[in-house]
Design a protein around this motif. Structure first.
Motif, mmCIF file in Angstrom:
data_model
loop_
_atom_site.group_PDB
_atom_site.id
_atom_site.type_symbol
_atom_site.label_atom_id
_atom_site.label_comp_id
_atom_site.label_asym_id
_atom_site.label_seq_id
_atom_site.Cartn_x
_atom_site.Cartn_y
_atom_site.Cartn_z
ATOM 1 N N LYS A 33 0.844 -1.200 0.000
ATOM 2 C CA LYS A 33 0.000 0.000 0.000
ATOM 3 C C LYS A 33 0.879 1.249 0.000
ATOM 4 O O LYS A 33 2.027 1.200 0.443
ATOM 5 N N ASN A 34 0.304 2.364 -0.457
ATOM 6 C CA ASN A 34 1.026 3.635 -0.504
ATOM 7 C C ASN A 34 0.348 4.671 0.383
ATOM 8 O O ASN A 34 -0.879 4.705 0.484
ATOM 9 N N TRP A 35 1.177 5.521 1.002
ATOM 10 C CA TRP A 35 0.711 6.667 1.774
ATOM 11 C C TRP A 35 1.462 7.886 1.266
ATOM 12 O O TRP A 35 2.667 7.824 1.007
ATOM 13 N N ASN A 36 0.748 8.988 1.151
ATOM 14 C CA ASN A 36 1.358 10.240 0.707
ATOM 15 C C ASN A 36 1.560 11.165 1.897
ATOM 16 O O ASN A 36 0.679 11.285 2.750
ATOM 17 N N THR A 37 2.717 11.772 1.944
ATOM 18 C CA THR A 37 3.012 12.770 2.956
ATOM 19 C C THR A 37 3.938 13.801 2.319
ATOM 20 O O THR A 37 4.093 13.842 1.105
ATOM 21 N N VAL A 38 4.543 14.624 3.138
ATOM 22 C CA VAL A 38 5.450 15.661 2.658
ATOM 23 C C VAL A 38 6.727 15.587 3.479
ATOM 24 O O VAL A 38 6.689 15.324 4.691
ATOM 25 N N TYR A 39 7.851 15.810 2.824
ATOM 26 C CA TYR A 39 9.137 15.912 3.515
ATOM 27 C C TYR A 39 9.487 17.387 3.625
ATOM 28 O O TYR A 39 9.499 18.108 2.628
ATOM 29 N N TYR A 40 9.740 17.836 4.851
ATOM 30 C CA TYR A 40 10.143 19.219 5.080
ATOM 31 C C TYR A 40 11.664 19.278 5.180
ATOM 32 O O TYR A 40 12.232 19.279 6.265
ATOM 33 N N GLY A 41 12.318 19.325 4.039
ATOM 34 C CA GLY A 41 13.766 19.408 3.995
ATOM 35 C C GLY A 41 14.273 20.828 4.093
ATOM 36 O O GLY A 41 15.470 21.060 4.202
ATOM 37 N N ASP A 42 13.339 21.785 4.078
ATOM 38 C CA ASP A 42 13.705 23.194 4.156
ATOM 39 C C ASP A 42 13.614 23.723 5.592
ATOM 40 O O ASP A 42 13.756 24.908 5.825
ATOM 41 N N ARG A 43 13.407 22.841 6.544
ATOM 42 C CA ARG A 43 13.281 23.231 7.954
ATOM 43 C C ARG A 43 14.498 22.746 8.738
ATOM 44 O O ARG A 43 15.230 21.861 8.296
ATOM 45 N N THR A 44 14.665 23.289 9.927
ATOM 46 C CA THR A 44 15.777 22.873 10.787
ATOM 47 C C THR A 44 15.651 21.390 11.139
ATOM 48 O O THR A 44 16.592 20.637 11.010
ATOM 49 N N GLY A 45 14.479 20.982 11.594
ATOM 50 C CA GLY A 45 14.232 19.578 11.889
ATOM 51 C C GLY A 45 13.664 18.901 10.661
ATOM 52 O O GLY A 45 12.488 19.079 10.345
ATOM 53 N N LYS A 46 14.485 18.151 9.934
ATOM 54 C CA LYS A 46 14.028 17.474 8.710
ATOM 55 C C LYS A 46 13.034 16.391 9.110
ATOM 56 O O LYS A 46 13.330 15.527 9.924
ATOM 57 N N ARG A 47 11.830 16.454 8.516
ATOM 58 C CA ARG A 47 10.796 15.524 8.965
ATOM 59 C C ARG A 47 9.704 15.342 7.916
ATOM 60 O O ARG A 47 9.617 16.092 6.963
ATOM 61 N N PHE A 48 8.868 14.292 8.160
ATOM 62 C CA PHE A 48 7.664 14.103 7.388
ATOM 63 C C PHE A 48 6.581 14.980 8.013
ATOM 64 O O PHE A 48 6.592 15.242 9.206
ATOM 65 N N GLY A 49 5.626 15.380 7.193
ATOM 66 C CA GLY A 49 4.553 16.258 7.644
ATOM 67 C C GLY A 49 3.463 15.548 8.414
ATOM 68 O O GLY A 49 3.553 14.355 8.712
#
Length: 110
Positions: A33-49
């Motif tokens: 299965k697939n899940w869509n999210t966002v990667y915040y690579g432009d923030r201090t804490g690199k993370r999924f949304g």
């Protein structure tokens, strides 16, 4: 065990250099299965949304579970990870043989 529902998931610093320094759509694939999210690579804490919460909920992640992320694709248009979930009630991982970075240094599950 308590179900772990985090609103975002921080990524280890070891993977960050392979990812864009921008906000990029992410596809997580697990158990067909697939899940869509966002990667915040432009923030201090690199993370999924925040949509990481849906992945965690759908997969009933609990404290003690471990997610292994295999980077399949990383571009400015999209990042794809294959995710393998090891449940906390599985046998202990032995790291004496290696760090899992190469086949010769595999992590052993007993």
């Amino acid at each position: 065990q308590e179900i772990l529902i985090c609103h975002s998931q921080f990524l280890p610093t070891t993977i960050v250099p392979a990812l864009p320094s921008a906000m990029v759509p992410v596809v997580l694939t697990c158990c067909g299965k697939n899940w869509n999210t966002v990667y915040y690579g432009d923030r201090t804490g690199k993370r999924f949304g925040p949509s990481w919460k849906k992945f965690a909920s759908d997969n009933e992640l609990k404290t003690g579970d471990c997610c292994f992320f295999e980077l399949m694709e990383s571009t400015m248009a999209q990042i794809k990870f294959k995710v393998i979930i090891l449940r906390g009630d599985l046998p202990v991982l032995r790291f004496a043989e290696g760090d899992g970075e190469t086949p010769e240094k595999a992590i052993i599950i007993e």
